[in-house]
Design a protein around this motif. Structure first.
Motif, PDB file in Angstrom:
ATOM      1  N   UNK A 174       0.820  -1.189   0.000  1.00 56.21           N
ATOM      2  CA  UNK A 174       0.000   0.000   0.000  1.00 56.21           C
ATOM      3  C   UNK A 174       0.870   1.263   0.000  1.00 56.21           C
ATOM      4  N   UNK A 175       1.973   1.223   0.739  1.00 55.61           N
ATOM      5  CA  UNK A 175       2.848   2.394   0.811  1.00 55.61           C
ATOM      6  C   UNK A 175       3.453   2.719  -0.552  1.00 55.61           C
ATOM      7  N   UNK A 176       3.767   1.671  -1.322  1.00 57.34           N
ATOM      8  CA  UNK A 176       4.365   1.933  -2.629  1.00 57.34           C
ATOM      9  C   UNK A 176       3.370   2.614  -3.567  1.00 57.34           C
ATOM     10  N   UNK A 189       0.871   4.589  -2.575  1.00 54.90           N
ATOM     11  CA  UNK A 189       0.708   5.962  -2.090  1.00 54.90           C
ATOM     12  C   UNK A 189       1.875   6.841  -2.529  1.00 54.90           C
ATOM     13  N   UNK A 190       3.086   6.301  -2.463  1.00 54.09           N
ATOM     14  CA  UNK A 190       4.236   7.098  -2.895  1.00 54.09           C
ATOM     15  C   UNK A 190       4.209   7.322  -4.404  1.00 54.09           C
ATOM     16  N   UNK A 191       3.738   6.335  -5.167  1.00 57.61           N
ATOM     17  CA  UNK A 191       3.603   6.534  -6.609  1.00 57.61           C
ATOM     18  C   UNK A 191       2.545   7.589  -6.906  1.00 57.61           C
ATOM     19  N   UNK A 192       1.428   7.536  -6.192  1.00 54.29           N
ATOM     20  CA  UNK A 192       0.390   8.555  -6.367  1.00 54.29           C
ATOM     21  C   UNK A 192       0.901   9.942  -6.035  1.00 54.29           C
ATOM     22  N   UNK A 193       1.677  10.045  -4.959  1.00 54.87           N
ATOM     23  CA  UNK A 193       2.276  11.330  -4.598  1.00 54.87           C
ATOM     24  C   UNK A 193       3.252  11.811  -5.656  1.00 54.87           C
ATOM     25  N   UNK A 194       4.023  10.888  -6.217  1.00 50.81           N
ATOM     26  CA  UNK A 194       4.973  11.252  -7.267  1.00 50.81           C
ATOM     27  C   UNK A 194       4.242  11.785  -8.496  1.00 50.81           C
ATOM     28  N   UNK A 195       3.145  11.134  -8.838  1.00 51.54           N
ATOM     29  CA  UNK A 195       2.378  11.571 -10.005  1.00 51.54           C
ATOM     30  C   UNK A 195       1.769  12.950  -9.756  1.00 51.54           C
ATOM     31  N   UNK A 196       1.191  13.143  -8.575  1.00 52.68           N
ATOM     32  CA  UNK A 196       0.572  14.436  -8.265  1.00 52.68           C
ATOM     33  C   UNK A 196       1.587  15.575  -8.246  1.00 52.68           C
ATOM     34  N   UNK A 197       2.759  15.322  -7.654  1.00 48.14           N
ATOM     35  CA  UNK A 197       3.759  16.393  -7.608  1.00 48.14           C
ATOM     36  C   UNK A 197       4.337  16.677  -8.993  1.00 48.14           C
ATOM     37  N   UNK A 210       9.985   2.664  -5.863  1.00 51.52           N
ATOM     38  CA  UNK A 210      10.764   1.569  -6.435  1.00 51.52           C
ATOM     39  C   UNK A 210      11.535   0.811  -5.360  1.00 51.52           C
ATOM     40  N   UNK A 211      12.030   1.510  -4.358  1.00 54.05           N
ATOM     41  CA  UNK A 211      12.745   0.836  -3.264  1.00 54.05           C
ATOM     42  C   UNK A 211      11.821  -0.019  -2.409  1.00 54.05           C
ATOM     43  N   UNK A 212      10.533   0.327  -2.392  1.00 52.23           N
ATOM     44  CA  UNK A 212       9.565  -0.468  -1.634  1.00 52.23           C
ATOM     45  C   UNK A 212       9.168  -1.744  -2.376  1.00 52.23           C
ATOM     46  N   UNK A 213       9.627  -1.892  -3.602  1.00 51.76           N
ATOM     47  CA  UNK A 213       9.423  -3.158  -4.295  1.00 51.76           C
ATOM     48  C   UNK A 213       8.548  -3.131  -5.531  1.00 51.76           C
ATOM     49  N   UNK A 214       8.054  -1.982  -5.926  1.00 49.62           N
ATOM     50  CA  UNK A 214       7.244  -1.947  -7.141  1.00 49.62           C
ATOM     51  C   UNK A 214       8.165  -2.070  -8.347  1.00 49.62           C
ATOM     52  N   UNK A 215       7.741  -2.856  -9.315  1.00 53.12           N
ATOM     53  CA  UNK A 215       8.580  -3.002 -10.506  1.00 53.12           C
ATOM     54  C   UNK A 215       8.527  -1.712 -11.329  1.00 53.12           C
ATOM     55  N   UNK A 216       9.607  -1.451 -12.006  1.00 57.42           N
ATOM     56  CA  UNK A 216       9.700  -0.200 -12.755  1.00 57.42           C
ATOM     57  C   UNK A 216       8.702  -0.166 -13.905  1.00 57.42           C
ATOM     58  N   UNK A 217       8.373  -1.327 -14.466  1.00 53.58           N
ATOM     59  CA  UNK A 217       7.417  -1.349 -15.572  1.00 53.58           C
ATOM     60  C   UNK A 217       6.019  -0.939 -15.103  1.00 53.58           C
ATOM     61  N   UNK A 218       5.616  -1.371 -13.927  1.00 54.88           N
ATOM     62  CA  UNK A 218       4.316  -0.995 -13.377  1.00 54.88           C
ATOM     63  C   UNK A 218       4.312   0.490 -13.019  1.00 54.88           C
ATOM     64  N   UNK A 219       5.370   0.952 -12.365  1.00 49.12           N
ATOM     65  CA  UNK A 219       5.465   2.354 -11.966  1.00 49.12           C
ATOM     66  C   UNK A 219       5.457   3.272 -13.192  1.00 49.12           C
TER      67      UNK A 219
END
Length: 66
Positions: A1-3, A5-13, A49-58
């Motif tokens: 879940x944290x990954x 949220x951080x991706x969502x924050x990255x997109x918003x910023x 990415x450090x939390x484990x999400x693959x770069x292709x998904x991100x």
């Protein structure tokens, strides 16, 4: 879940920084938000990415959001 949220924050910023870049054409004071926004976006993407999400998904989610 944290990954996600951080991706969502990255997109918003990143989107906010891009909008500020458009606004900075007429009012140069927006350049500060541009710099902070892009640094925050890539920092949050790094965390994601450090939390484990693959770069292709991100990258896929990031690309669809723009």
């Amino acid at each position: 879940m944290k990954k996600w949220l951080s991706l969502g924050g990255a997109i918003l910023t990143e989107v906010s920084a891009t909008l500020a870049l458009k606004a900075a054409i007429e009012a140069p004071g927006w350049y500060g938000l541009v710099v902070v926004g892009y640094i925050a976006a890539f920092g949050l993407l790094t965390i994601c990415l450090r939390l484990g999400m693959s770069i292709s998904v991100a990258y896929g989610a990031w690309g669809q959001a723009e």
